[in-house]
Design a protein around this motif. Structure first.
Motif, PDB file in Angstrom:
ATOM      1  N   SER A  88      -4.527   6.923  -8.397  1.00 46.58           N
ATOM      2  CA  SER A  88      -3.270   6.670  -7.678  1.00 46.58           C
ATOM      3  C   SER A  88      -2.600   7.979  -7.285  1.00 46.58           C
ATOM      4  O   SER A  88      -2.160   8.164  -6.140  1.00 46.58           O
ATOM      5  CB  SER A  88      -2.336   5.836  -8.562  1.00 46.58           C
ATOM      6  OG  SER A  88      -1.080   5.696  -7.943  1.00 46.58           O
ATOM      7  N   GLN A  89      -2.529   8.902  -8.229  1.00 44.23           N
ATOM      8  CA  GLN A  89      -1.888  10.188  -7.928  1.00 44.23           C
ATOM      9  C   GLN A  89      -2.689  10.978  -6.902  1.00 44.23           C
ATOM     10  O   GLN A  89      -2.125  11.637  -6.023  1.00 44.23           O
ATOM     11  CB  GLN A  89      -1.725  11.002  -9.222  1.00 44.23           C
ATOM     12  CG  GLN A  89      -0.670  10.437 -10.170  1.00 44.23           C
ATOM     13  CD  GLN A  89      -0.355  11.383 -11.302  1.00 44.23           C
ATOM     14  OE1 GLN A  89      -1.103  12.316 -11.583  1.00 44.23           O
ATOM     15  NE2 GLN A  89       0.765  11.132 -11.979  1.00 44.23           N
ATOM     16  N   LYS A  90      -4.029  10.877  -7.001  1.00 43.72           N
ATOM     17  CA  LYS A  90      -4.882  11.559  -6.032  1.00 43.72           C
ATOM     18  C   LYS A  90      -4.658  11.030  -4.635  1.00 43.72           C
ATOM     19  O   LYS A  90      -4.576  11.779  -3.651  1.00 43.72           O
ATOM     20  CB  LYS A  90      -6.347  11.409  -6.435  1.00 43.72           C
ATOM     21  CG  LYS A  90      -7.317  12.197  -5.574  1.00 43.72           C
ATOM     22  CD  LYS A  90      -8.742  12.047  -6.092  1.00 43.72           C
ATOM     23  CE  LYS A  90      -9.713  12.834  -5.224  1.00 43.72           C
ATOM     24  NZ  LYS A  90     -11.123  12.676  -5.699  1.00 43.72           N
ATOM     25  N   ALA A  91      -4.544   9.704  -4.512  1.00 41.22           N
ATOM     26  CA  ALA A  91      -4.299   9.079  -3.206  1.00 41.22           C
ATOM     27  C   ALA A  91      -2.965   9.523  -2.627  1.00 41.22           C
ATOM     28  O   ALA A  91      -2.840   9.781  -1.426  1.00 41.22           O
ATOM     29  CB  ALA A  91      -4.342   7.555  -3.355  1.00 41.22           C
ATOM     30  N   HIS A  92      -1.958   9.596  -3.488  1.00 45.26           N
ATOM     31  CA  HIS A  92      -0.645  10.039  -3.009  1.00 45.26           C
ATOM     32  C   HIS A  92      -0.695  11.473  -2.499  1.00 45.26           C
ATOM     33  O   HIS A  92      -0.106  11.796  -1.463  1.00 45.26           O
ATOM     34  CB  HIS A  92       0.385   9.931  -4.139  1.00 45.26           C
ATOM     35  CG  HIS A  92       0.906   8.539  -4.336  1.00 45.26           C
ATOM     36  ND1 HIS A  92       1.440   7.781  -3.327  1.00 45.26           N
ATOM     37  CD2 HIS A  92       0.965   7.766  -5.462  1.00 45.26           C
ATOM     38  CE1 HIS A  92       1.808   6.611  -3.790  1.00 45.26           C
ATOM     39  NE2 HIS A  92       1.533   6.566  -5.092  1.00 45.26           N
ATOM     40  N   ARG A  93      -1.417  12.335  -3.208  1.00 48.45           N
ATOM     41  CA  ARG A  93      -1.499  13.730  -2.775  1.00 48.45           C
ATOM     42  C   ARG A  93      -2.211  13.866  -1.437  1.00 48.45           C
ATOM     43  O   ARG A  93      -1.822  14.651  -0.580  1.00 48.45           O
ATOM     44  CB  ARG A  93      -2.208  14.566  -3.851  1.00 48.45           C
ATOM     45  CG  ARG A  93      -1.332  14.870  -5.054  1.00 48.45           C
ATOM     46  CD  ARG A  93      -1.920  15.993  -5.898  1.00 48.45           C
ATOM     47  NE  ARG A  93      -3.167  15.608  -6.525  1.00 48.45           N
ATOM     48  CZ  ARG A  93      -3.247  15.059  -7.734  1.00 48.45           C
ATOM     49  NH1 ARG A  93      -2.143  14.815  -8.420  1.00 48.45           N
ATOM     50  NH2 ARG A  93      -4.428  14.767  -8.259  1.00 48.45           N
ATOM     51  N   GLN A  94      -3.272  13.085  -1.259  1.00 52.52           N
ATOM     52  CA  GLN A  94      -4.003  13.110   0.015  1.00 52.52           C
ATOM     53  C   GLN A  94      -3.119  12.608   1.147  1.00 52.52           C
ATOM     54  O   GLN A  94      -3.126  13.142   2.257  1.00 52.52           O
ATOM     55  CB  GLN A  94      -5.276  12.266  -0.094  1.00 52.52           C
ATOM     56  CG  GLN A  94      -6.347  12.881  -0.982  1.00 52.52           C
ATOM     57  CD  GLN A  94      -7.537  11.955  -1.176  1.00 52.52           C
ATOM     58  OE1 GLN A  94      -7.456  10.753  -0.865  1.00 52.52           O
ATOM     59  NE2 GLN A  94      -8.639  12.507  -1.692  1.00 52.52           N
ATOM     60  N   HIS A  95      -2.339  11.594   0.859  1.00 50.01           N
ATOM     61  CA  HIS A  95      -1.437  11.041   1.869  1.00 50.01           C
ATOM     62  C   HIS A  95      -0.382  12.063   2.280  1.00 50.01           C
ATOM     63  O   HIS A  95      -0.093  12.247   3.462  1.00 50.01           O
ATOM     64  CB  HIS A  95      -0.784   9.781   1.313  1.00 50.01           C
ATOM     65  CG  HIS A  95       0.195   9.151   2.271  1.00 50.01           C
ATOM     66  ND1 HIS A  95      -0.200   8.589   3.481  1.00 50.01           N
ATOM     67  CD2 HIS A  95       1.544   8.998   2.192  1.00 50.01           C
ATOM     68  CE1 HIS A  95       0.868   8.119   4.110  1.00 50.01           C
ATOM     69  NE2 HIS A  95       1.934   8.353   3.338  1.00 50.01           N
ATOM     70  N   LEU A  96       0.166  12.744   1.279  1.00 50.91           N
ATOM     71  CA  LEU A  96       1.181  13.759   1.573  1.00 50.91           C
ATOM     72  C   LEU A  96       0.582  14.924   2.335  1.00 50.91           C
ATOM     73  O   LEU A  96       1.222  15.527   3.194  1.00 50.91           O
ATOM     74  CB  LEU A  96       1.802  14.266   0.268  1.00 50.91           C
ATOM     75  CG  LEU A  96       2.675  13.254  -0.488  1.00 50.91           C
ATOM     76  CD1 LEU A  96       3.095  13.837  -1.824  1.00 50.91           C
ATOM     77  CD2 LEU A  96       3.883  12.877   0.342  1.00 50.91           C
ATOM     78  N   HIS A  97      -0.647  15.271   2.037  1.00 46.94           N
ATOM     79  CA  HIS A  97      -1.307  16.393   2.715  1.00 46.94           C
ATOM     80  C   HIS A  97      -1.477  16.137   4.201  1.00 46.94           C
ATOM     81  O   HIS A  97      -1.415  17.029   5.029  1.00 46.94           O
ATOM     82  CB  HIS A  97      -2.661  16.651   2.062  1.00 46.94           C
ATOM     83  CG  HIS A  97      -3.390  17.823   2.660  1.00 46.94           C
ATOM     84  ND1 HIS A  97      -2.954  19.113   2.494  1.00 46.94           N
ATOM     85  CD2 HIS A  97      -4.498  17.884   3.437  1.00 46.94           C
ATOM     86  CE1 HIS A  97      -3.763  19.942   3.120  1.00 46.94           C
ATOM     87  NE2 HIS A  97      -4.721  19.212   3.710  1.00 46.94           N
TER      88      HIS A  97
END
Length: 1107
Positions: free
Chosen positions: A76-85
């Motif tokens: 979940s946190q990985k997905a959020h970081r990719q989205h923010l990137h």
């Protein structure tokens, strides 16, 4: 499944891991085991199911749950970081697609941003207003840039969201409030639901679209009525449930209006900020939903949108998609918030700064003692009454001027208190406009800038009877800011060279716009911040100053040059430790009845034309200064510098060796004693004339006479820049000061150094008139006028009146030879021979057969290996040329630095940088002096004989003196340099114009200046004419140079050219009798030449007619 907005798993502490385990239903016994094994977020990432079962002895069920939930969290946190990137740096103020956007024209324009705002190319990082701090205590600088929008960090550090709001700020009240409330409540709900502090900023660009701005750039918005923004939060009552309203009110702070400073406009702009602080005690176990207000254009009213729960996801505020899952993690978020608050409540003790050391370093420039010859400029506003009792350090400072923004200062403020101890000249900013036709030096004398402190009232005076009332900030900016700009510019660019002064801002009261503008003008004209210091007791006062200063320099520079937190009493006590004079020493004078009286400092400062010698002169000097400076003072004197009172005082105190008294001292002293003998025929004014060879110690003898007679007479040195009437008035005052009867006063001994005979006669006449007016009894001696003048033939000058004239030559008596020989041996043990060269020359009596060869060999040895093409050598040539032909000439150090191309940013390294830029040869032959009035540093060759020999040996490759003079004349860097320009121009003009006169102590009368005489005799007349033509052009076609060209041409029988130049001079000054005489001389010489030519040829009618 929705996951809570957490910090990265790798950063979790052991407690955060324990809280998370509880939120997913792990038993407390297992949680305790993991805590004992010190499992934090980093270790949690590496755990395996096998490890939990075998090492922790956990059942397979809980182990499987932990690993599964851990993997879900990581993904979940990985997905959020990719989205923010993938996101751009633009504004993210849209909700889910189900939420309707504000259907207004303003909102559409908000989408495209404000294209009408101009692009700014220079961006400076800006510090955010501290969270939960009042907006009035902070300011922003327009076009500076804040940190990017942010998400959850540690729950206490606020996340940030930006809105430009430029269009919305111009809407009517109802629409503006709906838009403002919608953005605030949406952001607040998102922050409260994830339990993080946050701040939403209106007036900061979020850079959606191609606007020419960067993300986070401060633009500000106009705020007509602040209550519009306060009242907009009343939508809380309509937008939240009855159970939540009071809690939401506790979490949402009041709007803060942070002023935006812009140096190029007077428009008032603000950034409006709202802080969100969801304390766990308020929001625990709750999820907040909001019905956002939205102005419907079709219905022409505000409508509430669907009730929605929001959360912060990265830098965005988004609707919660799965409320049930979100509710499940509420206890976890509450625990995280509670732990964060407990950590934040513990504060380590703040490290104590050594403010005293910092203050001393800033004021002294890293030295042990303050430079007593450095000027200080104070900028201050209203002083508190308690602070007025702690200004001793200011009384001991060398203050040039004060920019005072307190209109009551003259009655009850700093000026009133300071004036009790020192004389002040009260000015307004408009007094610093130079009248046409007045030179800088004349203007300085006109305002007495270097004689008394100039107190500039920058915002009027309430006690002034003229039209100078104080005004509010807006009126001041419109009417007086230009005056301030001109005033600061004149001081920084024309009067005080860079590095000779320091500006101290005293923040004793809250600062306002005019005060801040003064900083901007100084930092602009001083081209940097290195000589600007800020002293503030109040941190609140400093913060506004600091924010404004950040518009011109970086945070580190501002903080490193400011001392914040010391009271004025502490500053006073600290700085007095490093001041050359540490107490308010009162000078003393002798009186007629053989006692003493105190000399009031204010009274002394009012008598600007006299340098009064007191009984206790120099005794106020601190021991530290004596110890650190005694060797430099002595070396400066024996290297060729002028004797000072400090030299004589140090010798009296046996701190340094004695200063030799030449035989002439006894002769002059005897004449002074003779004058004191009463006689009925005694005139009230006696004159003694000293004529001395240059470099023979004449000025030293004169000052020794004053020094050793200061207990029996009142002694002073006359400043010849003042008129004879002013000198006379001040001398009469000195004679009668603190005496009961004008008939019974001690005589006054006045020293005149290198003054014209006419000036001395004028002063004598004024004194005679004053004495006669006061009806002083016959036979009473009132004044002794001691004149000390240079002369190339002092013995001849003395023959005119041998009873009152004394000559001092280079020739030493047998007694003097013994004294000089003994002293020379002592000095050679203490200093290298090259550093006492002028003393060596004196000890050799300047005898031609010895000295000429000595100087020749000294210079020859000195110039070995010199780079003749370097700019330093060029400087030495220029100074040598001036010193050879113009008596008492010099070049200011500021001129030298300009020629050498030095750009020195820190004053503490200024002298070091200048000296290291010189070659070894230059350091030995150039001596550093100071103007006795302005303290501006000056450079000259240590002795005229050295200058003459340097000039001879440095001219190589067939270069002649005329070539060097032409090069100097055409040097734009020196000619156009602003500081010390009047003096430099005078010396340059004298080089080409001033003739020598026996009546003025010269060896002979000359028809032209010595340089022109040398060129026309040793080189050729054509070059002399070329030089004068160049000077005529350089000095803006000066009529006096045209006259000189006429004289030079007819001296070489070039009568047609002479006639033309004579006509030019007369045309420019038709009523000048000297020019008319020159034109007559041209025709006379022309006629004489023709007559001589006729005698050698046959006389014919044609020849006679032509003649």
């Amino acid at each position: 499944m929705e996951k809570p907005e957490d910090p990265p798993l790798e950063t979790w502490t052991e407690s955060m891991v324990s809280n998370w385990l509880r939120s997913i239903g792990v038993k407390e016994t297992n949680i305790k085991k993991l805590h004992e094994e010190e499992v934090d977020g980093r270790i949690l990432c590496e755990l395996s199911e096998e490890y939990l079962e075998k090492r922790i002895e956990m059942k397979s069920g809980p182990a499987l749950l932990i690993i599964k939930k851990r993997d879900e969290l990581v993904n979940s946190q990985k997905a959020h970081r990719q989205h923010l990137h993938k996101q751009t740096s633009g504004q993210n103020d849209h909700g889910a697609s189900a939420i309707k956007s504000l259907d207004t024209t303003a909102n559409m324009k908000e989408e495209h941003k404000e294209d009408f705002v101009p692009m700014v190319t220079t961006k400076r990082d800006s510090k955010l207003r501290p969270f939960d701090m009042k907006g009035v205590d902070f300011t922003y600088v327009k076009n500076s840039v804040l940190l990017p929008e942010s998400g959850v960090v540690d729950f206490i550090c606020p996340c940030h969201e930006y809105k430009s709001f430029a269009i919305a700020a111009t809407l009517d009240r109802q629409r503006l409030q709906a838009k403002f409330a919608k953005e605030v409540l949406k952001f607040a709900t998102g922050c409260m639901n994830v339990r993080t502090n946050g701040t939403i900023h209106f007036g900061v660009m979020d850079s959606r679209g191609d606007t020419g701005y960067v993300h986070g750039e401060i633009i500000g918005i106009p705020v007509k009525e602040k209550d519009v923004y306060y009242d907009a939060l009343d939508y809380i009552e309509r937008s939240f449930s009855s159970a939540d309203r009071e809690l939401v009110r506790l979490c949402i702070g009041e709007p803060q209006f942070v002023q935006v400073v812009c140096s190029n406009t007077n428009e008032e702009l603000y950034v409006v900020e709202v802080d969100i602080k969801p304390s766990v005690s308020i929001v625990k176990n709750r999820v907040f939903s909001v019905s956002l207000p939205n102005f419907n254009e079709k219905a022409n009213k505000v409508q509430l949108e669907k009730n929605t729960a929001f959360r912060r996801v990265g830098s965005k505020t988004e609707p919660v998609a799965d409320l049930s899952d979100f509710y499940q993690h509420i206890s976890f978020r509450d625990a995280q918030r509670e732990e964060a608050e407990s950590r934040n409540n513990f504060t380590s003790p703040e490290l104590c700064q050594n403010l005293g050391k910092k203050l001393i370093m800033l004021i002294t420039g890293g030295k042990k003692i303050m430079d007593k010859e450095k000027w200080h400029i104070l900028v201050t506003n209203r002083f508190q009454e308690k602070d007025l009792q702690s200004i001793d350090f200011l009384l001991n400072m060398n203050i040039f001027c004060v920019f005072d923004f307190d209109p009551d200062s003259n009655v009850s403020g700093l000026c009133h208190e300071y004036n009790k101890h020192h004389a002040v000249n009260r000015h307004f900013m408009q007094n610093y406009k130079i009248p046409s036709g007045l030179s800088i030096r004349e203007f300085e004398s006109h305002l007495r800038l270097f004689d008394q402190i100039s107190w500039i009232f920058c915002n009027g005076r309430n006690d002034f009877k003229g039209n100078e009332p104080p005004c509010d900030e807006k009126t001041w900016v419109k009417t007086k800011r230009t005056l301030l700009k001109d005033c600061v510019s004149l001081i920084c660019k024309d009067i005080l060279p860079k590095g000779t002064f320091q500006v101290i801002f005293l923040l004793t009261s809250p600062v306002d716009t005019p005060f801040l503008n003064t900083f901007y003008e100084f930092i602009t004209d001083m081209e940097g911040h290195e000589d600007i210091i800020c002293l503030a007791e109040s941190e609140e006062n400093f913060k506004k100053w600091q924010t404004f200063a950040l518009g011109s320099c970086d945070m580190e520079t501002v903080n490193s040059s400011s001392v914040v937190g010391m009271t004025m009493s502490q500053v006073n006590a600290t700085l007095q430790q490093v001041q050359p004079t540490t107490t308010r020493t009162i000078k003393r004078l002798p009186i007629h009845v053989k006692g003493e009286c105190f000399l009031d400092t204010r009274e002394e400062e009012m008598r600007c034309s006299l340098e009064i010698l007191s009984l206790n002169h120099c005794e106020e000097t601190s021991p530290d200064v004596i110890e650190s400076e005694k060797e430099n003072i002595e070396q400066q004197f024996y290297h060729g510098g002028k004797v000072t009172w400090m030299n004589l005082w140090l010798a009296d105190q046996k701190i340094v060796g004695e200063v030799i008294q030449r035989d002439a001292y006894n002769e002059v002293n005897s004449l002074v004693k003779d004058c004191l003998c009463w006689s009925l025929d005694r005139a009230p004014i006696s004159c003694i004339n000293m004529y001395h060879h240059p470099g023979s110690g004449g000025s030293t003898v004169a000052r020794q006479v004053l020094w050793n007679n200061r207990r029996d007479l009142r002694c002073a040195v006359v400043k010849p820049s003042y008129s004879a009437s002013v000198v006379s008035e001040d001398a009469i005052w000195l004679r009668e000061y603190e005496e009961n009867d004008s008939q019974k006063c001690l005589p006054v001994l006045l020293l005149f150094e290198d003054c014209d005979h006419e000036y001395l006669e004028d002063v004598k006449y004024e004194l005679e008139v004053a004495v006669n007016t006061k009806k002083i009894a016959r036979g009473t001696l009132c004044f002794i006028l001691l004149s000390c003048r240079r002369s190339h033939n002092p013995e001849k000058m003395c023959k005119e009146s041998p009873q009152h004239n004394i000559s001092i030559t280079h020739k030493l008596s047998e007694t003097e030879k013994k004294q000089f020989s003994k002293k020379r041996q002592s000095l050679e043990k203490q200093f290298k021979p090259e550093f006492i060269l002028t003393f060596v020359l004196m000890s050799e009596e300047f005898e031609s057969h010895k000295i000429i060869e000595y100087v020749k060999q000294f210079v020859k040895h000195l110039l070995q290996g010199i780079d003749n093409k370097s700019v330093v050598t060029k400087l030495v040539k220029y100074v040598a040329l001036l010193n050879t032909y113009v008596q008492n000439s010099f070049i200011s150090q500021s001129h030298c630095e300009a020629l050498l191309g030095l750009s020195i940013h820190l004053d503490r390294f200024r002298q070091h940088a200048f000296e290291t830029s010189l070659s070894e040869q230059a350091r030995l032959v150039l001596i550093h002096l100071r103007d006795e009035k302005t303290y501006i540093k000056l450079i000259r060759i240590i002795h005229p004989l050295i200058a003459k020999e340097l000039l001879h040996q440095l001219l190589v490759d067939k270069q002649q003196q005329s070539d060097l003079a032409l090069e100097l004349l055409n040097n734009d860097v020196l000619f156009e340099h602003r500081f010390g320009k009047d003096q430099y121009m005078k010396f340059l003009r004298d080089l080409f114009m001033t003739r020598r006169r026996i009546s003025k102590g010269d060896k002979m009368d000359t028809f032209f200046s010595p340089l022109i005489e040398h060129v026309r005799e040793k080189e050729c007349p054509d070059k002399a004419i070329e030089l004068l033509k160049a000077a005529y052009k350089r000095f803006h076609e000066d009529a006096f140079f045209a006259q000189q060209l006429a004289r030079l041409n007819y001296k070489h029988d070039r009568f047609e050219e002479a006639e033309q130049w004579a006509k030019t001079a007369v045309a420019k000054r038709p009523n000048n009798s000297y020019f008319l005489d020159t034109r007559g001389q041209v025709y006379r010489q022309w006629f004489t030449a023709k007559c001589k030519a006729m005698k050698q040829t046959e006389k014919t009618p044609e020849n006679i007619v032509e003649m």
